[in-house]
Design a protein around this motif. Structure first.
Motif, PDB file in Angstrom:
ATOM      1  N   VAL A   8     -99.484  45.377  78.057  1.00 57.08           N
ATOM      2  CA  VAL A   8     -99.237  43.953  78.264  1.00 57.08           C
ATOM      3  C   VAL A   8     -99.991  43.197  77.182  1.00 57.08           C
ATOM      4  CG1 VAL A   8     -99.433  41.981  79.831  1.00 57.08           C
ATOM      5  CG2 VAL A   8     -98.984  44.281  80.755  1.00 57.08           C
ATOM      6  N   ILE A   9     -99.301  42.289  76.487  1.00 55.95           N
ATOM      7  CA  ILE A   9     -99.885  41.509  75.390  1.00 55.95           C
ATOM      8  C   ILE A   9     -99.813  40.030  75.754  1.00 55.95           C
ATOM      9  CG2 ILE A   9     -99.753  40.919  72.945  1.00 55.95           C
ATOM     10  CD1 ILE A   9     -98.501  43.624  72.417  1.00 55.95           C
ATOM     11  N   ASP A  10    -100.962  39.336  75.629  1.00 56.46           N
ATOM     12  CA  ASP A  10    -101.029  37.898  75.891  1.00 56.46           C
ATOM     13  C   ASP A  10    -100.810  37.157  74.577  1.00 56.46           C
ATOM     14  OD1 ASP A  10    -101.491  35.352  76.748  1.00 56.46           O
ATOM     15  OD2 ASP A  10    -103.658  35.611  77.090  1.00 56.46           O
ATOM     16  N   HIS A  11     -99.838  36.213  74.588  1.00 58.42           N
ATOM     17  CA  HIS A  11     -99.498  35.451  73.382  1.00 58.42           C
ATOM     18  C   HIS A  11     -99.990  34.007  73.453  1.00 58.42           C
ATOM     19  CE1 HIS A  11     -96.977  38.819  72.172  1.00 58.42           C
ATOM     20  NE2 HIS A  11     -96.394  38.773  73.383  1.00 58.42           N
ATOM     21  N   GLY A  12    -100.704  33.639  74.481  1.00 53.66           N
ATOM     22  CA  GLY A  12    -101.229  32.287  74.623  1.00 53.66           C
ATOM     23  C   GLY A  12    -100.262  31.370  75.332  1.00 53.66           C
ATOM     24  N   ASN A  13    -100.858  30.261  75.844  1.00 51.70           N
ATOM     25  CA  ASN A  13    -100.074  29.246  76.574  1.00 51.70           C
ATOM     26  C   ASN A  13     -99.346  29.844  77.775  1.00 51.70           C
ATOM     27  OD1 ASN A  13    -100.828  27.142  74.773  1.00 51.70           O
ATOM     28  ND2 ASN A  13     -99.102  27.689  73.405  1.00 51.70           N
ATOM     29  N   GLY A  14     -99.907  30.886  78.361  1.00 52.24           N
ATOM     30  CA  GLY A  14     -99.315  31.487  79.555  1.00 52.24           C
ATOM     31  C   GLY A  14     -98.205  32.473  79.264  1.00 52.24           C
ATOM     32  N   TRP A  15     -97.892  32.733  77.988  1.00 53.02           N
ATOM     33  CA  TRP A  15     -96.816  33.652  77.632  1.00 53.02           C
ATOM     34  C   TRP A  15     -97.367  35.056  77.410  1.00 53.02           C
ATOM     35  CZ3 TRP A  15     -91.879  32.180  78.039  1.00 53.02           C
ATOM     36  CH2 TRP A  15     -91.582  30.817  78.017  1.00 53.02           C
ATOM     37  N   ALA A  16     -96.604  36.062  77.927  1.00 50.45           N
ATOM     38  CA  ALA A  16     -97.003  37.463  77.783  1.00 50.45           C
ATOM     39  C   ALA A  16     -95.759  38.328  77.723  1.00 50.45           C
ATOM     40  CB  ALA A  16     -97.902  37.885  78.937  1.00 50.45           C
ATOM     41  N   THR A  17     -95.910  39.508  77.094  1.00 51.93           N
ATOM     42  CA  THR A  17     -94.829  40.497  77.045  1.00 51.93           C
ATOM     43  C   THR A  17     -95.372  41.819  77.565  1.00 51.93           C
ATOM     44  OG1 THR A  17     -95.377  40.995  74.727  1.00 51.93           O
ATOM     45  CG2 THR A  17     -93.571  39.443  75.125  1.00 51.93           C
ATOM     46  N   ALA A  18     -94.493  42.609  78.228  1.00 56.35           N
ATOM     47  CA  ALA A  18     -94.886  43.890  78.812  1.00 56.35           C
ATOM     48  C   ALA A  18     -93.970  44.978  78.275  1.00 56.35           C
ATOM     49  CB  ALA A  18     -94.817  43.827  80.325  1.00 56.35           C
ATOM     50  N   TYR A  19     -94.528  46.212  78.029  1.00 55.23           N
ATOM     51  CA  TYR A  19     -93.817  47.352  77.481  1.00 55.23           C
ATOM     52  C   TYR A  19     -94.113  48.547  78.376  1.00 55.23           C
ATOM     53  CZ  TYR A  19     -94.494  44.090  73.588  1.00 55.23           C
ATOM     54  OH  TYR A  19     -94.578  42.951  72.814  1.00 55.23           O
ATOM     55  N   ALA A  20     -93.059  49.092  79.059  1.00 52.80           N
ATOM     56  CA  ALA A  20     -93.300  50.147  80.049  1.00 52.80           C
ATOM     57  C   ALA A  20     -92.456  51.377  79.737  1.00 52.80           C
ATOM     58  CB  ALA A  20     -92.980  49.626  81.441  1.00 52.80           C
ATOM     59  N   TYR A  21     -92.659  52.456  80.526  1.00 55.44           N
ATOM     60  CA  TYR A  21     -92.012  53.771  80.386  1.00 55.44           C
ATOM     61  C   TYR A  21     -92.414  54.442  79.060  1.00 55.44           C
ATOM     62  CZ  TYR A  21     -88.789  51.939  83.987  1.00 55.44           C
ATOM     63  OH  TYR A  21     -88.254  51.370  85.118  1.00 55.44           O
ATOM     64  N   LEU A  22     -93.573  54.117  78.526  1.00 62.83           N
ATOM     65  CA  LEU A  22     -93.982  54.623  77.220  1.00 62.83           C
ATOM     66  C   LEU A  22     -94.343  56.099  77.274  1.00 62.83           C
ATOM     67  CD1 LEU A  22     -96.210  51.576  76.185  1.00 62.83           C
ATOM     68  CD2 LEU A  22     -93.827  52.039  75.535  1.00 62.83           C
ATOM     69  N   GLY A  23     -94.288  56.721  76.094  1.00 59.37           N
ATOM     70  CA  GLY A  23     -94.702  58.112  75.999  1.00 59.37           C
ATOM     71  C   GLY A  23     -96.125  58.245  75.498  1.00 59.37           C
ATOM     72  N   ALA A  24     -96.515  57.411  74.549  1.00 56.15           N
ATOM     73  CA  ALA A  24     -97.873  57.452  74.003  1.00 56.15           C
ATOM     74  C   ALA A  24     -98.272  56.039  73.608  1.00 56.15           C
ATOM     75  CB  ALA A  24     -97.945  58.376  72.798  1.00 56.15           C
ATOM     76  N   ILE A  25     -99.548  55.675  73.897  1.00 56.94           N
ATOM     77  CA  ILE A  25    -100.061  54.336  73.591  1.00 56.94           C
ATOM     78  C   ILE A  25    -100.992  54.450  72.390  1.00 56.94           C
ATOM     79  CG2 ILE A  25    -101.454  52.421  74.455  1.00 56.94           C
ATOM     80  CD1 ILE A  25    -100.472  53.104  77.259  1.00 56.94           C
ATOM     81  N   SER A  26    -100.875  53.519  71.432  1.00 56.70           N
ATOM     82  CA  SER A  26    -101.707  53.568  70.226  1.00 56.70           C
ATOM     83  C   SER A  26    -102.593  52.322  70.063  1.00 56.70           C
ATOM     84  CB  SER A  26    -100.818  53.731  68.989  1.00 56.70           C
ATOM     85  OG  SER A  26     -99.836  52.712  68.916  1.00 56.70           O
ATOM     86  N   VAL A  27    -102.742  51.502  71.103  1.00 57.01           N
ATOM     87  CA  VAL A  27    -103.657  50.339  71.084  1.00 57.01           C
ATOM     88  C   VAL A  27    -104.544  50.408  72.315  1.00 57.01           C
ATOM     89  CG1 VAL A  27    -102.100  48.865  69.732  1.00 57.01           C
ATOM     90  CG2 VAL A  27    -101.903  48.892  72.231  1.00 57.01           C
ATOM     91  N   ARG A  28    -105.573  49.564  72.321  1.00 56.37           N
ATOM     92  CA  ARG A  28    -106.496  49.536  73.462  1.00 56.37           C
ATOM     93  C   ARG A  28    -106.617  48.100  73.970  1.00 56.37           C
ATOM     94  NH1 ARG A  28    -109.291  49.633  68.773  1.00 56.37           N
ATOM     95  NH2 ARG A  28    -111.003  48.094  68.496  1.00 56.37           N
ATOM     96  N   GLU A  29    -107.143  47.976  75.147  1.00 52.86           N
ATOM     97  CA  GLU A  29    -107.324  46.643  75.731  1.00 52.86           C
ATOM     98  C   GLU A  29    -108.310  45.828  74.890  1.00 52.86           C
ATOM     99  OE1 GLU A  29    -108.417  46.856  79.800  1.00 52.86           O
ATOM    100  OE2 GLU A  29    -106.655  48.026  80.403  1.00 52.86           O
ATOM    101  N   GLY A  30    -108.001  44.532  74.759  1.00 51.90           N
ATOM    102  CA  GLY A  30    -108.834  43.619  73.984  1.00 51.90           C
ATOM    103  C   GLY A  30    -108.521  43.614  72.510  1.00 51.90           C
ATOM    104  N   GLN A  31    -107.618  44.472  72.046  1.00 48.54           N
ATOM    105  CA  GLN A  31    -107.294  44.543  70.607  1.00 48.54           C
ATOM    106  C   GLN A  31    -106.316  43.438  70.229  1.00 48.54           C
ATOM    107  OE1 GLN A  31    -105.939  48.400  69.351  1.00 48.54           O
ATOM    108  NE2 GLN A  31    -105.172  47.661  67.372  1.00 48.54           N
ATOM    109  N   GLN A  32    -106.581  42.790  69.106  1.00 51.66           N
ATOM    110  CA  GLN A  32    -105.636  41.811  68.561  1.00 51.66           C
ATOM    111  C   GLN A  32    -104.561  42.556  67.738  1.00 51.66           C
ATOM    112  OE1 GLN A  32    -105.423  38.488  68.885  1.00 51.66           O
ATOM    113  NE2 GLN A  32    -107.214  38.289  70.214  1.00 51.66           N
TER     114      GLN A  32
END
Length: 271
Positions: free
Chosen positions: A205-229
């Motif tokens: 889940v990525i926060d884009h500001g002003n209350g907007w966010a996008t979510a990406y599910a059913y993934l096989g491998a994650i290459s980012v961590r929480e808090g990363q820009q």
């Protein structure tokens, strides 16, 4: 007196029946017919023909005194014992109609056999339906919404609002190949990167500001961590089939203040 009376009797008597030859210088007439000319006399014509006037008169049925006129046609008398060929009639004999053979009737041509009727062509199969164009979004795009890019390529197999396994679909599903990259739809900060055990499996889940966010599910491998820009179009994961996905699929959602929105209103049109 006796000699004078004899002379008068000789002058009054008819011409001698003996033929008189043409005088010197006169052209003899040898034709069977002669046309009288000006200056001709009956006597000169008979003399030129070498016949007596009496015979010439008899041949042409002329009465005495045997006068002639220019243009008159005189016929030469036949010599003694001569047989004149009969004069051919100028009238044409009536042609005798020759019976013509009746032409036999021509045989009628036999009608050509009709070609066999072709069988009806088999019905053509219905053409495959064309790809359904992208639907009109369920709501209009807000003016302060971020500009998003497609997170990955692939066919849309699930749409916003269409139930999936009895539950409403709050985003869209994209069929893809396992291992394909997933990109951030816009720049923002990662607020979740991990496993969601109930439905979505590997989730970002990525926060884009002003209350907007996008979510990406059913993934096989994650290459980012929480808090990363992250930046727009940055690789954040790989396609897989975690959670309730039965095949390599990406489930993508757009939310404002945690309320789902139709992604079609915020993504560019794909050709």
């Amino acid at each position: 007196m006796i000699r004078r009376a004899a002379l008068l009797l000789a002058l009054a008597a008819p011409l001698s029946p003996q033929p008189v030859l043409a005088a010197p210088g006169e052209a003899p007439i040898v034709a069977w017919q002669y046309v009288v000319r000006a200056g001709d006399t009956f006597a000169t014509i008979a003399r030129r023909m070498g016949v007596t006037q009496k015979d010439l008169a008899a041949a042409n049925a002329l009465p005495y005194p045997w006068t002639v006129t220019p243009g008159q046609v005189l016929r030469r008398p036949d010599p003694p014992g001569a047989i004149r060929p009969p004069v051919q009639s100028t009238t044409q004999p009536t042609p005798v109609a020759t019976p013509t053979a009746t032409p036999s009737p021509k045989p009628k041509p036999s009608p050509s056999p009709k070609p066999p009727r072709r069988p009806a062509p088999p019905p053509r199969p219905m053409p495959s339906p064309r790809p359904v164009p992208e639907p009109i979004p369920a709501h209009a795009r807000e003016a302060d919404a971020p500009r998003l890019a497609w997170p990955t390529s692939g066919a849309v197999v699930g749409r916003y609002g269409v139930p999936v396994k009895g539950r409403p679909n709050n985003g869209m599903d994209l069929a893809a190949f396992a291992g394909m990259t997933v990109h951030a739809a816009a720049a923002g900060r990662v607020v979740f990167a991990g496993t969601e055990p109930e439905r979505f499996g590997q989730l970002i889940v990525i926060d884009h500001g002003n209350g907007w966010a996008t979510a990406y599910a059913y993934l096989g491998a994650i290459s980012v961590r929480e808090g990363q820009q992250v930046t727009a179009r940055q690789t954040i994961a790989r396609i897989g089939k975690s959670g309730e996905a039965a095949a390599p699929t990406l489930h993508f959602e757009v939310r404002r203040n945690n309320v789902p929105r139709d992604p079609y209103a915020y993504l560019p049109v794909r050709l």
